[in-house]
Design a protein around this motif. Structure first.
Motif, PDB file in Angstrom:
ATOM      1  N   ALA A  53      -0.086  -0.944 -17.202  1.00  0.00           N
ATOM      2  CA  ALA A  53       1.121  -0.661 -16.422  1.00  0.00           C
ATOM      3  C   ALA A  53       1.658   0.723 -16.757  1.00  0.00           C
ATOM      4  O   ALA A  53       2.080   1.472 -15.865  1.00  0.00           O
ATOM      5  N   MET A  54       1.622   1.097 -18.040  1.00  0.00           N
ATOM      6  CA  MET A  54       2.108   2.415 -18.442  1.00  0.00           C
ATOM      7  C   MET A  54       1.173   3.515 -17.953  1.00  0.00           C
ATOM      8  O   MET A  54       1.623   4.550 -17.421  1.00  0.00           O
TER       9      MET A  54
ATOM     10  N   GLY B 229       1.435   5.155  -1.561  1.00  0.00           N
ATOM     11  CA  GLY B 229       0.992   4.363  -2.701  1.00  0.00           C
ATOM     12  C   GLY B 229       1.068   2.874  -2.438  1.00  0.00           C
ATOM     13  O   GLY B 229       0.155   2.118  -2.789  1.00  0.00           O
ATOM     14  N   THR B 230       2.145   2.411  -1.800  1.00  0.00           N
ATOM     15  CA  THR B 230       2.324   0.981  -1.549  1.00  0.00           C
ATOM     16  C   THR B 230       1.302   0.458  -0.543  1.00  0.00           C
ATOM     17  O   THR B 230       0.699  -0.603  -0.745  1.00  0.00           O
TER      18      THR B 230
ATOM     19  N   LEU C 149      -2.291 -14.651  -2.139  1.00  0.00           N
ATOM     20  CA  LEU C 149      -0.873 -14.729  -2.499  1.00  0.00           C
ATOM     21  C   LEU C 149      -0.681 -15.420  -3.845  1.00  0.00           C
ATOM     22  O   LEU C 149       0.189 -15.039  -4.636  1.00  0.00           O
ATOM     23  N   GLN C 150      -1.499 -16.434  -4.114  1.00  0.00           N
ATOM     24  CA  GLN C 150      -1.416 -17.111  -5.409  1.00  0.00           C
ATOM     25  C   GLN C 150      -1.794 -16.168  -6.550  1.00  0.00           C
ATOM     26  O   GLN C 150      -1.148 -16.158  -7.605  1.00  0.00           O
ATOM     27  N   ASN C 151      -2.831 -15.380  -6.337  1.00  0.00           N
ATOM     28  CA  ASN C 151      -3.232 -14.405  -7.365  1.00  0.00           C
ATOM     29  C   ASN C 151      -2.147 -13.355  -7.585  1.00  0.00           C
ATOM     30  O   ASN C 151      -1.874 -12.946  -8.720  1.00  0.00           O
ATOM     31  N   LEU C 152      -1.523 -12.901  -6.483  1.00  0.00           N
ATOM     32  CA  LEU C 152      -0.454 -11.913  -6.611  1.00  0.00           C
ATOM     33  C   LEU C 152       0.748 -12.511  -7.338  1.00  0.00           C
ATOM     34  O   LEU C 152       1.383 -11.834  -8.161  1.00  0.00           O
ATOM     35  N   ALA C 153       1.061 -13.777  -7.043  1.00  0.00           N
ATOM     36  CA  ALA C 153       2.155 -14.461  -7.749  1.00  0.00           C
ATOM     37  C   ALA C 153       1.850 -14.570  -9.235  1.00  0.00           C
ATOM     38  O   ALA C 153       2.740 -14.409 -10.088  1.00  0.00           O
TER      39      ALA C 153
ATOM     40  N   MET D 298       1.318  -2.094 -10.023  1.00  0.00           N
ATOM     41  CA  MET D 298       1.278  -1.001  -9.046  1.00  0.00           C
ATOM     42  C   MET D 298       2.447  -1.101  -8.066  1.00  0.00           C
ATOM     43  O   MET D 298       3.077  -0.095  -7.725  1.00  0.00           O
ATOM     44  N   TYR D 299       2.740  -2.323  -7.629  1.00  0.00           N
ATOM     45  CA  TYR D 299       3.902  -2.517  -6.750  1.00  0.00           C
ATOM     46  C   TYR D 299       5.186  -2.148  -7.484  1.00  0.00           C
ATOM     47  O   TYR D 299       6.049  -1.443  -6.953  1.00  0.00           O
TER      48      TYR D 299
END
Length: 400
Positions: free
Chosen positions: A62-63, A121-122, A4-8, A363-364
Motif C-alpha cells: 500500500a505504501m 488511475g481509478t 465483488l466478494q474478492n474486492l470486499a 489502489m482505490y
C-alpha cells in the motif's frame, strides 16, 4: 459476484488503521518526491524501500503503490509552476501547464492535473481488476516487430506536434536519437559514439537532459523576473478547480488517454513517458481547439496526466500476473514482493489471494487520498509562484 466478494475481502484487510496510515504516507512522500526535479517514482520507491522491512505485505505494498502514483502526479507540480518536469513522464505537461501558469491559471492547471490523474488511475484499477487475465495474454504476444512498430508510432507522432516548423521538430528528433545511441550496445556489446571516454559507456541519462532542456533553460531565460504573481482572489477554491467548460473539453481526452496509457503501461519497457507523449499527440489531433495546443489550454494538461497515471496501473498487470515488470518502478516493487516472501506470477491471485486483493483495495484508497492531498494543498502549491525569482532559481539549482 465473485469479483465483488474478492474486492470486499481486500477492503476488509485494508480496514486496519495501520494499512491506511502507510497508504497515506506513501502518497504524501510520492507527491514530494515527484515534485523534486530529477527524482521520480523509481527513485522514490528505491529510497523508501528500507521502510518496508518488518511490515505486513499489504502495508508495504500500500505504501509503495502510494509512492508510485503520488510521484506520477507530483511531477506535474514543478512542470506547471516553474516549467521544470519532476520526471520524464511530466514533460508533456509543461507544454500547456506552464503557459496556463503565466496566464494566472496555475491553480486550475494543478487541479485538473490532480483530478485527471485520479480519474485515470481509478478507471485503470477497474480495468486491472477485471481484465488482468485477458490483457496479460495479449501483452505476451508483443514481440520485437510489435515493439518496433510502437517506437515508429512514437517517432511519427512528432509530425503532429511540430506545428509550423516540421524541420525543427525532425531535427530535434534526430538529435535525440543520436544522443540516445551513445554508449554500449545492449545486444552486441560494442561501443557507439563514446570517443574513448569511459564516462560515456553507460550512455546519457534522460533525466539530466530533461532538466537541462527545461529547468536550466527556464532559469537562464527568466533570471530577472518570472512575471507570475498570485493574488488572494486567485487562490480561492472556486478559482482553483476546473470549470464546467474545462470539463467539457477535457473529459473526452481523459477517457481516451486513460485507455491508451493503460495499454501502453502493460508493455514492458514502454512506460509512462511514451504514454504521455502519445496521449498528448492524440488529444491535439482530435481536439476542436488543436491550433491552441502549446498556448495554455486545459486539455493539454489533462491528456498527458491521465495517461501517465493510467500507465502506472497498467505496468502492474505484467508484474503481478506474469512476473515481468512493466517499468523501472514495478521492477523495484517486484523486488520488494520477493523480499516479503511473495512470488508474483500467474498463480499470484491464487496463492496470495489476501495480499493480491488487499493491494487492489489499496489502489482505490490511494486514489482517494491523492485527490484529498492534491486538492487540499493546491493553494500552497500556487503560492510558490510568489517566491522571488532569484530565491526560487537558487533553490532549483540546489535541487539539480
Amino acid at each position: 459476484m465473485e469479483l465483488l466478494q474478492n474486492l470486499a475481502l481486500g477492503f476488509s484487510i485494508l480496514a486496519d488503521p495501520m494499512n491506511i496510515l502507510y497508504s497515506l504516507l506513501g502518497v504524501v512522500f510520492g507527491v514530494i518526491i515527484g515534485a523534486l526535479p530529477g527524482l521520480g517514482p523509481s527513485v522514490g520507491i528505491a529510497v523508501l524501500l528500507p521502510m518496508c522491512y518488518g511490515l505486513q505485505p499489504v502495508s508495504a505494498l500500500a505504501m509503495l503503490c502510494g509512492i508510485y502514483y503520488g510521484a506520477m502526479y507530483g511531477g506535474s507540480i514543478t512542470s506547471i509552476l516553474i516549467n521544470t518536469p519532476g520526471d520524464s513522464a511530466a514533460i508533456m505537461t509543461t507544454l500547456d501547464g506552464y503557459p496556463m501558469a503565466k496566464k494566472g491559471q496555475a491553480g486550475k492547471a494543478l487541479g485538473m492535473a490532480c483530478l485527471a490523474s485520479v480519474i485515470g488511475g481509478t478507471i485503470s484499477v477497474v480495468l486491472f481488476m477485471t481484465l488482468s487475465p485477458i490483457i496479460s495474454n495479449f501483452a505476451t504476444k508483443f514481440g520485437p516487430s510489435e515493439y518496433f512498430a510502437l517506437m515508429v508510432l512514437g517517432l511519427t507522432s512528432i509530425a503532429g506536434m511540430t506545428g509550423k516548423s516540421p524541420a525543427k521538430g525532425f531535427l530535434a528528433a534526430f538529435l535525440g536519437l543520436f544522443i540516445s545511441g551513445i554508449g554500449i550496445d545492449l545486444v552486441f556489446g560494442s561501443t557507439k559514439f563514446v570517443f574513448d571516454n569511459v564516462n560515456l559507456y553507460s550512455g546519457i541519462d534522460f533525466v539530466p537532459v530533461a532538466m537541462g532542456l527545461f529547468g536550466i533553460a527556464e532559469i537562464v531565460c527568466n533570471y530577472e523576473n518570472n512575471n507570475i504573481t498570485v493574488d488572494k482572489e486567485s487562490i480561492k477554491l472556486k478559482n482553483l478547480l476546473p470549470s464546467r467548460e474545462d470539463w467539457k473539453y477535457s473529459l473526452p481526452h481523459i477517457g481516451r488517454g486513460t485507455i491508451l496509457g493503460f495499454i501502453i503501461g502493460m508493455l514492458p519497457g514502454a512506460g509512462a513517458t511514451i504514454a504521455s507523449f502519445l496521449s498528448y499527440d492524440m488529444a491535439k489531433r482530435t481536439s476542436p481547439r488543436s491550433e491552441k495546443f502549446g498556448t495554455g489550454i486545459i486539455e493539454g494538461v489533462a491528456a498527458p496526466e491521465c495517461a501517465n497515471n493510467a500507465s502506472s496501473m497498467g505496468a502492474m498487470v505484467p508484474m503481478l500476473t506474469l512476473g515481468v515488470p512493466g517499468s523501472g518502478a514495478t521492477a523495484i516493487m517486484m523486488g520488494a514482493l520477493m523480499m516479503l516472501g511473495i512470488s508474483p506470477g500467474p498463480s499470484f491471485f491464487v496463492n496470495s489471494r489476501e495480499v493480491a486483493w488487499g493491494l487492489v483495495a489499496s489502489m482505490y484508497l490511494g486514489n482517494v487520498i491523492l485527490v484529498c492531498v492534491g486538492l487540499g494543498a493546491l493553494s500552497l502549491f500556487v503560492r510558490i509562484l510568489n517566491v522571488k525569482t532569484t530565491t526560487l532559481n537558487a533553490i532549483i539549482l540546489c535541487l539539480f
